[in-house]
Design a protein around this motif. Sequence first.
Motif, PDB file in Angstrom:
ATOM      1  N   ASN A  93      13.487  31.914   8.861  1.00  0.00           N
ATOM      2  CA  ASN A  93      13.255  32.348   7.489  1.00  0.00           C
ATOM      3  C   ASN A  93      12.595  33.718   7.587  1.00  0.00           C
ATOM      4  OD1 ASN A  93      12.199  32.890   4.908  1.00  0.00           O
ATOM      5  ND2 ASN A  93      11.966  30.710   4.458  1.00  0.00           N
ATOM      6  N   PRO A  94      13.245  34.770   7.084  1.00  0.00           N
ATOM      7  CA  PRO A  94      12.716  36.126   7.291  1.00  0.00           C
ATOM      8  C   PRO A  94      11.395  36.385   6.575  1.00  0.00           C
ATOM      9  CG  PRO A  94      14.550  36.174   5.761  1.00  0.00           C
ATOM     10  CD  PRO A  94      14.502  34.786   6.320  1.00  0.00           C
ATOM     11  N   MET A 125       5.332  40.138   4.806  1.00  0.00           N
ATOM     12  CA  MET A 125       5.986  40.516   6.053  1.00  0.00           C
ATOM     13  C   MET A 125       7.377  39.910   6.021  1.00  0.00           C
ATOM     14  SD  MET A 125       4.965  40.217  10.027  1.00  0.00           S
ATOM     15  CE  MET A 125       5.382  41.759  10.810  1.00  0.00           C
ATOM     16  N   TYR A 126       8.354  40.803   5.947  1.00  0.00           N
ATOM     17  CA  TYR A 126       9.748  40.419   5.754  1.00  0.00           C
ATOM     18  C   TYR A 126      10.543  40.914   6.956  1.00  0.00           C
ATOM     19  CZ  TYR A 126      14.205  39.898   3.207  1.00  0.00           C
ATOM     20  OH  TYR A 126      15.470  39.532   2.794  1.00  0.00           O
ATOM     21  N   ASN A 127      11.181  39.998   7.682  1.00  0.00           N
ATOM     22  CA  ASN A 127      11.745  40.337   8.991  1.00  0.00           C
ATOM     23  C   ASN A 127      13.260  40.440   9.041  1.00  0.00           C
ATOM     24  OD1 ASN A 127       9.219  40.519  10.132  1.00  0.00           O
ATOM     25  ND2 ASN A 127       9.203  38.435  10.913  1.00  0.00           N
ATOM     26  N   GLY A 128      13.939  40.300   7.929  1.00  0.00           N
ATOM     27  CA  GLY A 128      15.391  40.440   7.960  1.00  0.00           C
ATOM     28  C   GLY A 128      15.997  40.270   6.583  1.00  0.00           C
ATOM     29  N   PHE A 129      16.956  41.133   6.239  1.00  0.00           N
ATOM     30  CA  PHE A 129      17.605  41.054   4.928  1.00  0.00           C
ATOM     31  C   PHE A 129      18.742  40.039   4.998  1.00  0.00           C
ATOM     32  CE2 PHE A 129      15.343  44.978   5.049  1.00  0.00           C
ATOM     33  CZ  PHE A 129      14.929  45.202   3.746  1.00  0.00           C
ATOM     34  N   ASN A 130      18.380  38.769   4.929  1.00  0.00           N
ATOM     35  CA  ASN A 130      19.315  37.661   5.102  1.00  0.00           C
ATOM     36  C   ASN A 130      19.614  37.054   3.741  1.00  0.00           C
ATOM     37  OD1 ASN A 130      20.586  35.202   5.652  1.00  0.00           O
ATOM     38  ND2 ASN A 130      19.457  34.910   7.559  1.00  0.00           N
ATOM     39  N   GLN A 131      20.867  37.176   3.305  1.00  0.00           N
ATOM     40  CA  GLN A 131      21.236  36.709   1.971  1.00  0.00           C
ATOM     41  C   GLN A 131      21.042  35.209   1.788  1.00  0.00           C
ATOM     42  OE1 GLN A 131      25.402  37.308   1.192  1.00  0.00           O
ATOM     43  NE2 GLN A 131      26.022  36.676   3.241  1.00  0.00           N
ATOM     44  N   ASN A 132      21.014  34.452   2.892  1.00  0.00           N
ATOM     45  CA  ASN A 132      20.810  33.007   2.780  1.00  0.00           C
ATOM     46  C   ASN A 132      19.411  32.658   2.285  1.00  0.00           C
ATOM     47  OD1 ASN A 132      23.408  32.517   3.769  1.00  0.00           O
ATOM     48  ND2 ASN A 132      22.692  32.506   5.893  1.00  0.00           N
ATOM     49  N   PHE A 133      18.516  33.638   2.312  1.00  0.00           N
ATOM     50  CA  PHE A 133      17.140  33.399   1.901  1.00  0.00           C
ATOM     51  C   PHE A 133      16.751  34.261   0.693  1.00  0.00           C
ATOM     52  CE2 PHE A 133      17.393  31.982   6.256  1.00  0.00           C
ATOM     53  CZ  PHE A 133      16.671  30.804   6.250  1.00  0.00           C
ATOM     54  N   ASP A 134      17.754  34.704  -0.075  1.00  0.00           N
ATOM     55  CA  ASP A 134      17.454  35.497  -1.268  1.00  0.00           C
ATOM     56  C   ASP A 134      16.593  34.716  -2.251  1.00  0.00           C
ATOM     57  OD1 ASP A 134      18.840  37.646  -0.287  1.00  0.00           O
ATOM     58  OD2 ASP A 134      20.610  37.374  -1.553  1.00  0.00           O
ATOM     59  N   GLU A 141      -0.582  45.702  -6.647  1.00  0.00           N
ATOM     60  CA  GLU A 141      -0.295  46.554  -5.485  1.00  0.00           C
ATOM     61  C   GLU A 141       0.492  45.721  -4.478  1.00  0.00           C
ATOM     62  OE1 GLU A 141      -1.074  49.691  -5.375  1.00  0.00           O
ATOM     63  OE2 GLU A 141      -2.700  49.932  -6.839  1.00  0.00           O
ATOM     64  N   LEU A 142       1.403  46.370  -3.747  1.00  0.00           N
ATOM     65  CA  LEU A 142       2.241  45.640  -2.793  1.00  0.00           C
ATOM     66  C   LEU A 142       2.284  46.354  -1.456  1.00  0.00           C
ATOM     67  CD1 LEU A 142       4.319  43.343  -2.228  1.00  0.00           C
ATOM     68  CD2 LEU A 142       6.096  44.958  -2.965  1.00  0.00           C
ATOM     69  N   VAL A 143       2.055  45.583  -0.390  1.00  0.00           N
ATOM     70  CA  VAL A 143       2.258  46.064   0.981  1.00  0.00           C
ATOM     71  C   VAL A 143       3.471  45.331   1.531  1.00  0.00           C
ATOM     72  CG1 VAL A 143       1.295  46.318   3.283  1.00  0.00           C
ATOM     73  CG2 VAL A 143      -0.203  46.480   1.277  1.00  0.00           C
ATOM     74  N   LEU A 144       4.537  46.076   1.797  1.00  0.00           N
ATOM     75  CA  LEU A 144       5.781  45.518   2.314  1.00  0.00           C
ATOM     76  C   LEU A 144       5.845  45.814   3.810  1.00  0.00           C
ATOM     77  CD1 LEU A 144       8.445  44.125   1.551  1.00  0.00           C
ATOM     78  CD2 LEU A 144       9.376  46.382   1.013  1.00  0.00           C
ATOM     79  N   ASP A 145       5.689  44.783   4.616  1.00  0.00           N
ATOM     80  CA  ASP A 145       5.622  44.942   6.069  1.00  0.00           C
ATOM     81  C   ASP A 145       7.013  44.778   6.666  1.00  0.00           C
ATOM     82  OD1 ASP A 145       5.023  44.964   8.753  1.00  0.00           O
ATOM     83  OD2 ASP A 145       3.232  43.708   8.556  1.00  0.00           O
ATOM     84  N   LEU A 146       7.609  45.897   7.073  1.00  0.00           N
ATOM     85  CA  LEU A 146       8.952  45.907   7.659  1.00  0.00           C
ATOM     86  C   LEU A 146       8.912  46.357   9.116  1.00  0.00           C
ATOM     87  CD1 LEU A 146      10.909  47.556   4.671  1.00  0.00           C
ATOM     88  CD2 LEU A 146      10.558  45.125   5.129  1.00  0.00           C
ATOM     89  N   ARG A 147       7.779  46.197   9.750  1.00  0.00           N
ATOM     90  CA  ARG A 147       7.631  46.764  11.101  1.00  0.00           C
ATOM     91  C   ARG A 147       8.565  46.127  12.122  1.00  0.00           C
ATOM     92  NH1 ARG A 147       1.438  45.250  12.423  1.00  0.00           N
ATOM     93  NH2 ARG A 147       1.300  45.032  10.166  1.00  0.00           N
ATOM     94  N   TYR A 148       8.972  44.863  11.915  1.00  0.00           N
ATOM     95  CA  TYR A 148       9.890  44.201  12.843  1.00  0.00           C
ATOM     96  C   TYR A 148      11.220  43.864  12.180  1.00  0.00           C
ATOM     97  CZ  TYR A 148       5.431  43.529  15.261  1.00  0.00           C
ATOM     98  OH  TYR A 148       4.197  43.726  15.854  1.00  0.00           O
ATOM     99  N   ASN A 149      11.545  44.569  11.106  1.00  0.00           N
ATOM    100  CA  ASN A 149      12.747  44.264  10.343  1.00  0.00           C
ATOM    101  C   ASN A 149      13.838  45.274  10.663  1.00  0.00           C
ATOM    102  OD1 ASN A 149      14.728  43.971   8.279  1.00  0.00           O
ATOM    103  ND2 ASN A 149      13.209  43.076   6.909  1.00  0.00           N
TER     104      ASN A 149
END
Length: 477
Positions: free
Chosen positions: A216-217, A235-244, A261-269
């Motif tokens: 689950n990303p 922390m979001y690790n992959g743009f996977n449509q199965n988990f939209d 306020e939003l912190v979007l963590d894409l460091r491993y995405n």
Amino acid sequence: MKTIKILLLTCVAMFALTSCFEDMDDNIIPSSTLNINDFVWRGMNIVYLYKSEVPDLADSRFISDEDYTNYLTGFNSPEDLFESLIYDPDTVDRFSRIYENYFDLQNQQSGTTLTNGLEFNFYRVPGSSTEVFGVITLVLNNSVADNVGVKRGQIIRAVNNTNLTDSNYINLVYGQNSNTLNFATYNDSGTPDTADDTFELNGESADLTKVTYTENPIHVSEVLNVNNVNIGYLMYNGFNQNFDSDLNNAFGEFKSAGVTELVLDLRYNGGGSVQTAAYLGSMVTGQFNGEIYSKLFYNENLSSNDRNYLFTHSIENIGAINSLNLSKVYVLTTNRRTASASELIINSLKPYIEVVVIGENTVGKTQASRTIYDSPDFSFENVNQGHTYAMQPLIANSTNVNDLLVPTNGIIPDIAISEAFNTLGILGDINEPLLAEAIAQITTTDRPANRSLVNENLQLIEIAKPISALEQDMYID
């Protein structure tokens, strides 16, 4: 599009080059190398983004069927042919791939892999030109490693009681389905100089076996209240449509909690679905419904497929999007893992809202790909069952509404800060260095937004670790 004879040849006219479907339920005929090579060339001739730059993909390349057949037989394998058709693989197209087994590819795209649940960074041991140590950067939720208590930040000095070196670490860490990780303790000897740092085995170990695992990303999703400010951290690790749906639910929780306020963590995405990236952009905002989010441009064959992705208020087959209507977002990045759809998020939001990038230069991948199968229309429907080859070539370029591409050298952060092996911290904890910097930007007035932060021990030499093409992918659903 110019139609050439090669592309219209029937199964009979193409000698042994057949993609015809015999009664495949009962009589599957294995495809020859010549047959698969035919699929590779035809697919690349139609869809490849850089077709016009590759002379061998020109519609006028062959003067006869015999000329075409002789060309295909000059390659010993489909891989050899595919690689010969890639345009400038060192700088421009570093991402197109061919796969011998498309079932493995499909599983990876759905987030299902054979894994023990760990990701690493690797460094040279101070004072050595060959000795290596690894640091665990990510432990996937509910994975084998997670379930036995392995933690982010633990140091690996040996595997199966064999010290890691340049020549063995890839095989020891990645090449076996089961292994024992031998942990070490770091000692800086009380000095700022890394030359006297040591990494001594401490007797602790973990026995791990890779299993089939679906990630689950959404790795961490929580609301942090700091100085009376409700900060959403994802922390979001992959743009996977199965988990939209899961992604939308996370934003629903942010919305209910009054996140401002939003912190979007894409460091491993490393990327994923372009459509999911458009949905995420719509969740961050909400005030731009119907406006252009990003654009895709195909090659000259397929320019009719050029399309715009729009900000939207709904997700197909799911329902209304939970939008935060923000005018500013903080994005955390790293230089070898933040790629493709993650870069699309930054690039596509920038014309509309303020995007503060904290971390390292991103990878610099602006192109999208699609899985190409050996079938009449290159989809999975009516696929040739005589082989399991598929291609994942670059087929389109992505820009933002202002037609700006992601730079090939990556997106430069507004605040440069790198993860240091000895201060990784706990993901989602307010003291974790990258998140702490984002929180400081949010809660501290008059804090400069363009600066570099120096972490101790960054002079240690980081060495390459295997990264598959799908870890830096942006694909069209």
